[in-house]
Motif scaffolding. Structure first.
Motif, mmCIF file in Angstrom:
data_model
loop_
_atom_site.group_PDB
_atom_site.id
_atom_site.type_symbol
_atom_site.label_atom_id
_atom_site.label_comp_id
_atom_site.label_asym_id
_atom_site.label_seq_id
_atom_site.Cartn_x
_atom_site.Cartn_y
_atom_site.Cartn_z
ATOM 1 N N PRO A 199 9.922 8.407 5.600
ATOM 2 C CA PRO A 199 8.577 8.653 4.994
ATOM 3 C C PRO A 199 8.421 9.461 3.983
ATOM 4 O O PRO A 199 7.673 9.058 3.159
ATOM 5 C CB PRO A 199 7.806 9.269 6.289
ATOM 6 N N ARG A 200 9.371 10.294 3.613
ATOM 7 C CA ARG A 200 9.174 11.181 2.671
ATOM 8 C C ARG A 200 9.755 10.333 1.168
ATOM 9 O O ARG A 200 9.022 10.476 0.246
ATOM 10 C CB ARG A 200 10.136 12.422 2.719
ATOM 11 N N GLU A 201 10.833 9.308 1.451
ATOM 12 C CA GLU A 201 11.139 8.460 0.575
ATOM 13 C C GLU A 201 10.102 7.586 0.014
ATOM 14 O O GLU A 201 9.815 7.166 -0.997
ATOM 15 C CB GLU A 201 12.417 7.965 0.831
ATOM 16 N N VAL A 202 9.476 7.186 1.255
ATOM 17 C CA VAL A 202 8.270 6.149 0.586
ATOM 18 C C VAL A 202 7.083 6.729 -0.199
ATOM 19 O O VAL A 202 6.828 6.145 -1.219
ATOM 20 C CB VAL A 202 7.551 5.592 1.970
ATOM 21 N N VAL A 203 6.879 8.008 0.352
ATOM 22 C CA VAL A 203 5.895 8.731 -0.441
ATOM 23 C C VAL A 203 6.388 9.191 -2.061
ATOM 24 O O VAL A 203 5.519 9.166 -2.911
ATOM 25 C CB VAL A 203 5.141 9.988 0.164
ATOM 26 N N ARG A 204 7.553 9.439 -1.958
ATOM 27 C CA ARG A 204 8.159 9.877 -3.161
ATOM 28 C C ARG A 204 7.939 8.874 -4.073
ATOM 29 O O ARG A 204 7.476 8.892 -5.538
ATOM 30 C CB ARG A 204 9.557 10.397 -3.062
ATOM 31 N N ARG A 205 8.308 7.426 -3.782
ATOM 32 C CA ARG A 205 8.361 6.473 -4.703
ATOM 33 C C ARG A 205 7.121 5.880 -5.068
ATOM 34 O O ARG A 205 6.624 5.625 -6.049
ATOM 35 C CB ARG A 205 9.144 5.279 -3.935
ATOM 36 N N GLU A 264 0.441 10.261 7.873
ATOM 37 C CA GLU A 264 0.171 11.578 7.899
ATOM 38 C C GLU A 264 0.847 12.217 6.632
ATOM 39 O O GLU A 264 0.464 13.287 6.090
ATOM 40 C CB GLU A 264 0.595 12.162 9.025
ATOM 41 N N THR A 265 2.106 11.646 6.144
ATOM 42 C CA THR A 265 2.739 12.388 5.177
ATOM 43 C C THR A 265 2.161 11.872 3.587
ATOM 44 O O THR A 265 2.038 12.790 2.715
ATOM 45 C CB THR A 265 3.998 11.533 4.979
ATOM 46 N N ALA A 266 1.523 10.763 3.802
ATOM 47 C CA ALA A 266 0.915 10.163 2.428
ATOM 48 C C ALA A 266 -0.464 10.942 2.109
ATOM 49 O O ALA A 266 -0.743 10.827 0.876
ATOM 50 C CB ALA A 266 0.970 8.679 2.408
ATOM 51 N N ARG A 307 9.716 -3.489 3.147
ATOM 52 C CA ARG A 307 9.212 -3.801 2.025
ATOM 53 C C ARG A 307 7.815 -3.043 1.904
ATOM 54 O O ARG A 307 7.001 -2.846 2.687
ATOM 55 C CB ARG A 307 8.705 -5.309 1.873
ATOM 56 N N ILE A 308 7.595 -2.351 0.633
ATOM 57 C CA ILE A 308 6.499 -1.928 0.313
ATOM 58 C C ILE A 308 5.726 -2.500 -0.778
ATOM 59 O O ILE A 308 6.304 -2.743 -1.792
ATOM 60 C CB ILE A 308 6.619 -0.530 -0.040
ATOM 61 N N LEU A 309 4.382 -2.875 -0.611
ATOM 62 C CA LEU A 309 3.649 -3.126 -1.989
ATOM 63 C C LEU A 309 2.711 -2.158 -2.258
ATOM 64 O O LEU A 309 2.166 -1.271 -1.645
ATOM 65 C CB LEU A 309 2.562 -4.204 -1.431
ATOM 66 N N PHE A 310 3.213 -1.518 -3.696
ATOM 67 C CA PHE A 310 2.556 -0.565 -4.416
ATOM 68 C C PHE A 310 1.149 -0.962 -5.041
ATOM 69 O O PHE A 310 1.319 -1.867 -6.089
ATOM 70 C CB PHE A 310 3.353 0.247 -5.108
ATOM 71 N N LEU A 311 0.067 -0.174 -4.753
ATOM 72 C CA LEU A 311 -1.327 -0.669 -5.441
ATOM 73 C C LEU A 311 -1.779 0.769 -6.153
ATOM 74 O O LEU A 311 -1.608 1.946 -6.008
ATOM 75 C CB LEU A 311 -2.272 -0.958 -4.412
ATOM 76 N N GLU A 321 6.102 8.143 -7.806
ATOM 77 C CA GLU A 321 7.018 7.799 -9.030
ATOM 78 C C GLU A 321 6.091 6.634 -9.733
ATOM 79 O O GLU A 321 5.871 6.561 -10.958
ATOM 80 C CB GLU A 321 8.315 7.350 -8.753
ATOM 81 N N LEU A 322 5.447 5.789 -8.920
ATOM 82 C CA LEU A 322 4.917 4.548 -9.614
ATOM 83 C C LEU A 322 3.146 5.011 -9.821
ATOM 84 O O LEU A 322 2.592 4.003 -10.457
ATOM 85 C CB LEU A 322 4.758 3.581 -8.720
ATOM 86 N N SER A 323 2.850 5.939 -9.532
ATOM 87 C CA SER A 323 1.332 6.502 -9.623
ATOM 88 C C SER A 323 0.785 5.386 -8.847
ATOM 89 O O SER A 323 -0.580 5.239 -8.958
ATOM 90 C CB SER A 323 0.927 6.308 -11.058
ATOM 91 N N ALA A 324 1.158 5.107 -7.597
ATOM 92 C CA ALA A 324 0.208 4.219 -6.713
ATOM 93 C C ALA A 324 -0.471 5.313 -5.928
ATOM 94 O O ALA A 324 -0.347 6.351 -5.575
ATOM 95 C CB ALA A 324 1.248 3.278 -5.789
ATOM 96 N N THR A 325 -1.960 4.667 -5.739
ATOM 97 C CA THR A 325 -2.849 5.380 -4.708
ATOM 98 C C THR A 325 -3.160 4.755 -3.533
ATOM 99 O O THR A 325 -3.496 5.402 -2.581
ATOM 100 C CB THR A 325 -4.210 5.225 -5.598
ATOM 101 N N ALA A 326 -2.256 3.711 -3.192
ATOM 102 C CA ALA A 326 -2.252 2.899 -1.854
ATOM 103 C C ALA A 326 -1.067 2.298 -1.971
ATOM 104 O O ALA A 326 -0.358 1.683 -2.845
ATOM 105 C CB ALA A 326 -3.610 2.083 -1.826
ATOM 106 N N ILE A 327 -0.756 2.036 -0.400
ATOM 107 C CA ILE A 327 0.390 1.154 -0.252
ATOM 108 C C ILE A 327 0.160 0.328 0.768
ATOM 109 O O ILE A 327 -0.516 0.544 1.586
ATOM 110 C CB ILE A 327 1.750 2.049 0.140
ATOM 111 N N ILE A 328 0.998 -0.713 1.001
ATOM 112 C CA ILE A 328 0.892 -1.692 2.212
ATOM 113 C C ILE A 328 2.366 -1.797 2.687
ATOM 114 O O ILE A 328 3.450 -2.166 1.933
ATOM 115 C CB ILE A 328 0.483 -3.024 1.869
ATOM 116 N N LEU A 329 2.686 -1.682 3.982
ATOM 117 C CA LEU A 329 4.130 -1.602 4.413
ATOM 118 C C LEU A 329 4.074 -2.944 5.156
ATOM 119 O O LEU A 329 3.432 -3.443 5.673
ATOM 120 C CB LEU A 329 4.221 -0.576 5.309
ATOM 121 N N VAL A 330 5.557 -3.472 4.918
ATOM 122 C CA VAL A 330 5.687 -4.547 5.575
ATOM 123 C C VAL A 330 7.221 -4.777 5.973
ATOM 124 O O VAL A 330 8.042 -4.347 5.287
ATOM 125 C CB VAL A 330 5.581 -5.961 4.309
ATOM 126 N N HIS A 331 7.099 -5.151 7.084
ATOM 127 C CA HIS A 331 8.775 -5.607 7.786
ATOM 128 C C HIS A 331 8.636 -6.779 8.550
ATOM 129 O O HIS A 331 7.555 -7.205 9.126
ATOM 130 C CB HIS A 331 9.252 -4.490 8.316
#
Length: 252
Positions: free
Chosen positions: A182-188, A223-225, A154-158, A191-201
């Motif tokens: 990783p590329r899909e995580v950054v692409r999304r 490193e990708t983001a 899961r990803i929380l986009f901030l 798309e949402l104009s997020a400047t930070a994310i929190i990864l959860v699994h």
């Protein structure tokens, strides 16, 4: 003749007396659990949820889906099978139905309650500055993922104020692996104009300790983001009995 008259009078007297007798018999046949239900409701109303044990709260939830039978035994069987109230609500519907006398209706009602609880937990963090509401974030993630049978990512986009823009389930894997790209995580995030994310699994095994693969994958996403101005605040791993923060463990 006198005898017939006396017999007839006795018959009518018996008929007049029979309704109270019938009421008394009905009262004796009244299931004991009906009085128990009313007493339990009154305790909840006057003393609140804190005065009730987990099995009693579970009983209250079962009252409407099992209207004419004892629910105490069923509630205790559910807790014995799954371990806690949270684990009962988090259990898959098919496993709930495997418990004796928990039918389709009761199992579905419990999942509806679980869905409502998850919506409430999400409402606690929606639109708020997430890093200052960390306990609510953890509570939400636990409610959403702790008791899943397969790994979920899961990803929380901030936004730039660290307020929650979106919460998305990206992948569902097996009992011990979830594919993450990783590329899909950054692409999304872009798309949402997020400047930070929190990864959860989650770890269905129950142990939230990060694996080497978890750590390596997280570092790759960071490193990708980074060149695109997207920060990874943390990677939280959720288990049945707790959680682990990679940032808190100084792993990232």
């Amino acid at each position: 003749m006198g005898t017939d008259h006396e017999d007839e009078r006795g018959f009518f007297l018996a008929e007049q007396a029979s309704p109270p007798l019938r009421k008394a018999a009905a009262a004796e046949e009244k299931p004991h659990h009906l009085g128990h239900r009313q007493r339990l409701r009154e305790r909840f109303r006057t003393a609140g949820a804190a005065a009730l044990s987990d099995y009693e709260i579970l009983e209250l939830l079962l009252f409407r889906s099992i209207p004419r039978a004892d629910t105490k035994t069923r509630a205790k069987m559910l807790l014995k099978r799954f371990g806690s109230l949270a684990e009962v609500l988090g259990a898959p519907e098919r496993l709930l139905r495997e418990v004796d006398d928990i039918g389709e209706s009761a199992a579905l009602d419990l999942k509806i309650v679980a869905a409502a609880a998850l919506r409430m937990a999400r409402g606690e963090i929606a639109g708020r500055e997430v890093l200052s509401s960390w306990n609510q974030v953890i509570d939400y993630c636990r409610a959403a993922m702790a008791f899943e049978e397969r790994e979920q990512f899961r990803i929380l986009f901030l936004d730039k104020k660290n307020a929650l823009i979106a919460d998305e389930l990206q992948q569902t894997g097996t009992v011990d692996h979830t594919p993450v790209y990783p590329r899909e995580v950054v692409r999304r995030a872009l798309e949402l104009s997020a400047t930070a994310i929190i990864l959860v699994h989650n770890h269905p095994s129950g142990d939230p300790t990060p694996s080497r693969a978890d750590i390596d994958m997280t570092k790759t996403i960071i490193e990708t983001a980074r060149p695109l101005g997207i920060a990874v605040h943390d990677h939280i791993i959720i288990g049945k009995k707790g959680h682990a923060s990679m940032k808190g463990l100084l792993l990232i």
